[in-house]
Design an enzyme around this catalytic site. Sequence first.
Site, PDB file in Angstrom:
ATOM      1  N   ASP A  93       0.834  -1.201   0.000  1.00  0.00           N
ATOM      2  CA  ASP A  93       0.000   0.000   0.000  1.00  0.00           C
ATOM      3  C   ASP A  93       0.867   1.248   0.000  1.00  0.00           C
ATOM      4  O   ASP A  93       1.539   1.540   0.992  1.00  0.00           O
ATOM      5  CB  ASP A  93      -0.892   0.010   1.246  1.00  0.00           C
TER       6      ASP A  93
ATOM      7  N   ASP B  76     -10.547  -5.125  -1.048  1.00  0.00           N
ATOM      8  CA  ASP B  76      -9.442  -4.691  -0.186  1.00  0.00           C
ATOM      9  C   ASP B  76      -9.986  -3.882   0.983  1.00  0.00           C
ATOM     10  O   ASP B  76     -10.444  -2.759   0.812  1.00  0.00           O
ATOM     11  CB  ASP B  76      -8.483  -3.835  -1.031  1.00  0.00           C
TER      12      ASP B  76
HETATM   13  C1  DX5 Z   1      -6.765   0.370   2.647  1.00  0.00           C
HETATM   14  C2  DX5 Z   1      -5.599  -0.440   2.155  1.00  0.00           C
HETATM   15  C3  DX5 Z   1      -5.695  -1.876   2.561  1.00  0.00           C
HETATM   16  C4  DX5 Z   1      -5.506  -2.101   4.036  1.00  0.00           C
HETATM   17  C5  DX5 Z   1      -6.425  -3.209   4.468  1.00  0.00           C
HETATM   18  O1  DX5 Z   1      -6.924   1.507   1.871  1.00  0.00           O
HETATM   19  O2  DX5 Z   1      -5.567  -0.381   0.743  1.00  0.00           O
HETATM   20  O3  DX5 Z   1      -4.843  -2.700   1.796  1.00  0.00           O
HETATM   21  O4  DX5 Z   1      -4.206  -2.430   4.398  1.00  0.00           O
HETATM   22  O5  DX5 Z   1      -6.306  -3.400   5.832  1.00  0.00           O
HETATM   23  P1  DX5 Z   1      -7.338  -4.276   6.652  1.00  0.00           P
HETATM   24  O6  DX5 Z   1      -7.348  -5.644   6.052  1.00  0.00           O
HETATM   25  O7  DX5 Z   1      -6.773  -4.229   8.036  1.00  0.00           O
HETATM   26  O8  DX5 Z   1      -8.675  -3.610   6.541  1.00  0.00           O
HETATM   27 ZN    ZN Z   2      -4.535  -1.768  -0.509  1.00  0.00          ZN
END
Ligand code: DX5
Ligand code: ZN
Length: 216
Positions: A34, A174
Amino acid sequence: MLALSASILSADFLRLQEEITRMEQGGCDVLHIDVTDGHFVPNLTMGLCVAEAACRATKMRKDAHLMISRPQDFIKKFADAGADLILFHHEATSHPFEMIKYIRESGKMAGVALDPATPVRSIAHYLHAVDTVLLVTVCVGFGGQSYIDEMDAKVEELVSLRREKGLHFEIQVDGGLTPENARAKHELGVDTLVAGSMLFQSPDVRQLVRQLKGEC
Ligand code: DX5
Ligand code: ZN
C-alpha cells in the site's frame, strides 16, 4: 480458485522479512504493498525503498496499490522496484488509458482501484483493458477498519458486468475482511481477498488460509 493477498500495512515493520515469510509459508498468494502520498489519501505509509525491499523478500506475486496523485510519475519506478501488478486509482487520473499504457510499457500487469464512493459504471468503458479491478471496501488509505456492507452490491455489479462483457479480469476486494465475512465475498464472485489485520494478526495463518480456501 480463491487467492489471498497479504497487505503489509499491518505487518511489524521491524521484522518485515520474517512477516512476509510468515505470509508466504502460510499459503498466501500475493504480497500487497500500500503506497500513499499524504495527498490522494491523508496518510503516509511506504514508498519505493520499502517496496523494493519487500519485493526482494518473497517469490509471491507483488501488487503495488498506488493510492497517490499523479500515478504516472511513479509507475515506472514501482515496476523497477519489482512489482508484478500495478494498481492506479481511477479517481487519481483523467487518463486511465495512458496509465494502462505506461504499466504495459513497463512490462507489468495493469489494474485499476476504486474508492468506495466511485460507481462501478465509471470504469465500464475500459474494463477490457485491465488485468485486475480492486474495490476498496473501507475508507481508503488505512488498515484496521470495518468492511462497508454496501460494497457487496458493487461487487455483484462488477461480477455481472464481467459476465455480460465476456471478460476475465481478476476481481479483488481490499479492506475490512475478517475470518467471519471473507469467505462470503468469494461466494459473491471475488477472486482475490486483500487483507492486512486479518492475516497479520492471525496466530495461525496457514490454518486461516486453508479454511478460507475451503481446504479444511
Ligand atoms: C486500505 C488499504 C488496505 C488495508 C487493508 O486503503 O488499501 O490494503 O491495508 O487493511 P485491513 O485488512 O486491516 O482492513
Ligand atoms: Zn490496498
